[in-house]
Scaffold this active site. Sequence first.
Site, PDB file in Angstrom:
ATOM      1  N   ARG A  46       0.858  -1.173  -0.029  1.00  0.00           N
ATOM      2  CA  ARG A  46       0.104   0.122  -0.221  1.00  0.00           C
ATOM      3  C   ARG A  46       0.839   1.346   0.014  1.00  0.00           C
ATOM      4  O   ARG A  46       0.587   2.121  -0.757  1.00  0.00           O
ATOM      5  CB  ARG A  46      -0.920  -0.114   1.194  1.00  0.00           C
ATOM      6  CG  ARG A  46      -2.108   1.262   1.150  1.00  0.00           C
ATOM      7  CD  ARG A  46      -2.647   1.550   2.264  1.00  0.00           C
ATOM      8  NE  ARG A  46      -1.767   1.807   3.694  1.00  0.00           N
ATOM      9  CZ  ARG A  46      -1.563   0.968   4.744  1.00  0.00           C
ATOM     10  NH1 ARG A  46      -2.154  -0.154   4.759  1.00  0.00           N
ATOM     11  NH2 ARG A  46      -0.649   1.580   5.678  1.00  0.00           N
ATOM     12  N   TYR A  98     -16.570  17.409 -15.578  1.00  0.00           N
ATOM     13  CA  TYR A  98     -17.014  15.861 -15.867  1.00  0.00           C
ATOM     14  C   TYR A  98     -17.989  15.634 -14.805  1.00  0.00           C
ATOM     15  O   TYR A  98     -17.990  15.724 -13.442  1.00  0.00           O
ATOM     16  CB  TYR A  98     -15.468  15.052 -15.684  1.00  0.00           C
ATOM     17  CG  TYR A  98     -15.881  13.632 -15.396  1.00  0.00           C
ATOM     18  CD1 TYR A  98     -16.709  12.745 -16.115  1.00  0.00           C
ATOM     19  CD2 TYR A  98     -15.395  13.077 -14.201  1.00  0.00           C
ATOM     20  CE1 TYR A  98     -16.694  11.428 -15.925  1.00  0.00           C
ATOM     21  CE2 TYR A  98     -15.558  11.623 -14.063  1.00  0.00           C
ATOM     22  CZ  TYR A  98     -16.421  10.855 -14.726  1.00  0.00           C
ATOM     23  OH  TYR A  98     -16.621   9.473 -14.449  1.00  0.00           O
ATOM     24  N   ASP A 170      -6.970  18.943 -14.295  1.00  0.00           N
ATOM     25  CA  ASP A 170      -7.332  17.880 -14.978  1.00  0.00           C
ATOM     26  C   ASP A 170      -6.742  17.976 -16.295  1.00  0.00           C
ATOM     27  O   ASP A 170      -7.368  18.434 -17.499  1.00  0.00           O
ATOM     28  CB  ASP A 170      -8.937  17.785 -14.935  1.00  0.00           C
ATOM     29  CG  ASP A 170      -9.213  16.326 -15.418  1.00  0.00           C
ATOM     30  OD1 ASP A 170      -8.439  15.782 -16.058  1.00  0.00           O
ATOM     31  OD2 ASP A 170     -10.322  15.736 -15.113  1.00  0.00           O
ATOM     32  N   LYS A 195      -7.782   6.722 -19.154  1.00  0.00           N
ATOM     33  CA  LYS A 195      -8.025   7.249 -20.694  1.00  0.00           C
ATOM     34  C   LYS A 195      -6.671   6.853 -21.441  1.00  0.00           C
ATOM     35  O   LYS A 195      -6.263   5.876 -21.855  1.00  0.00           O
ATOM     36  CB  LYS A 195      -8.913   8.544 -20.313  1.00  0.00           C
ATOM     37  CG  LYS A 195      -9.653   8.724 -19.494  1.00  0.00           C
ATOM     38  CD  LYS A 195     -10.993   7.996 -19.542  1.00  0.00           C
ATOM     39  CE  LYS A 195     -12.071   8.322 -18.955  1.00  0.00           C
ATOM     40  NZ  LYS A 195     -12.005   8.071 -17.402  1.00  0.00           N
TER      41      LYS A 195
END
Length: 379
Positions: A46, A98, A170, A195
């Site tokens: 982690r 978004y 972004d 993406k």
Amino acid sequence: MKFNTKTIHGGQEHDPAYGAVMPPIYQTSTYAQSTPGGHKGYEYSRTHNPTRNALEKSFASIENGEYGLAFASGLAAIDAVLKLLKPGDEIISTNDLYGGSYRLFTKVYEDFGLKFHFIGMENADKVRNYVNDNTRLIWVETPTNPMMNIIDIKAMAEVASDHDILLAVDNTFATPYLQRPLDMGADIVMHSATKYLGGHSDVVMGALAVKDKELADKLYFIQNASGGVCGPQDSFLVLRGIKTLHVRMQRHCENGRQIAEYLKTHPKIEKVYWPGFKDHPNHDVATAQMDDYGGMVSFVTKGHDYDEAIAIVEKLKVFTLAESLGGVESLAGHPASMTHASIPKEEREKTGVVDSLIRLSVGIEDIDDLIEDLRQALN
């Protein structure tokens, strides 16, 4: 090192164990220690994992940053940024956002005392009017999803600098192939690496890149403490995807341009949203801050008929009707009922996200096949 070389070699080194050219997939949760605290830099996955670390170095390199962070999704990355704030803090964001980001902001973090201002960010003066003593973050998306609005990153950086607040961008639609916000004064760059960075529609992941060490340390703490990390297999897939980012983006841009130009001349189309058109809002800003105009295109048909928009996306054969974007395959979406369904209709329509809007993620197939597919769907 130039960008096209950075995608392949940036931040990377051959594996020290056996000289593997590609970073191995370290599919492990924990690491052997010779004595308590005696280890080779890794204790628990982690916190650190060699495959993820290689990816994070790649993120930093291609964005011209110093530090990169990988998360389980783009929203997990945004979540980490918002955890830098405290109740009473205010955030200025674009009103053409978004849907997932809007949902996280309004349905989760407003309940924890953060206040959001969703405004048009077409010029810096408008943003300055919303800055007050409680403002801690400006959140920019450019080009915006799905209206392709362009926000001047340098101008937003000046506002943020003047008021000692953070600027986060972004950069999912543009990717660092087209624009590098850290070079224009942004503090944080965010990607849905699902993406274009991954590029093959086979992984979900988020990314952050920053230059400042103090800010990076805060984000690394949040990343470890909150645990929203990605696994080594996903890290490997995105690392592999980044290595072809430059050649894929070149074709996305080439195809996107031809699709936009085809749609603009089609008798059934009323409006095409693509930053490369000279009459597109802030086209001059896009030309200044981007190296090309990308492969995302949105459009509305004449008459603004919902049923017609649905019929078009259902008739497409090469374009796949699906969520997401940025893969090698072309995708078509209906934002009002898919990616932006979480935004109230009255709020959506104020920004142009009407029920007849169709969004295309133009892939890297042969352009003749893509245009023929649109022709048959529109006719």
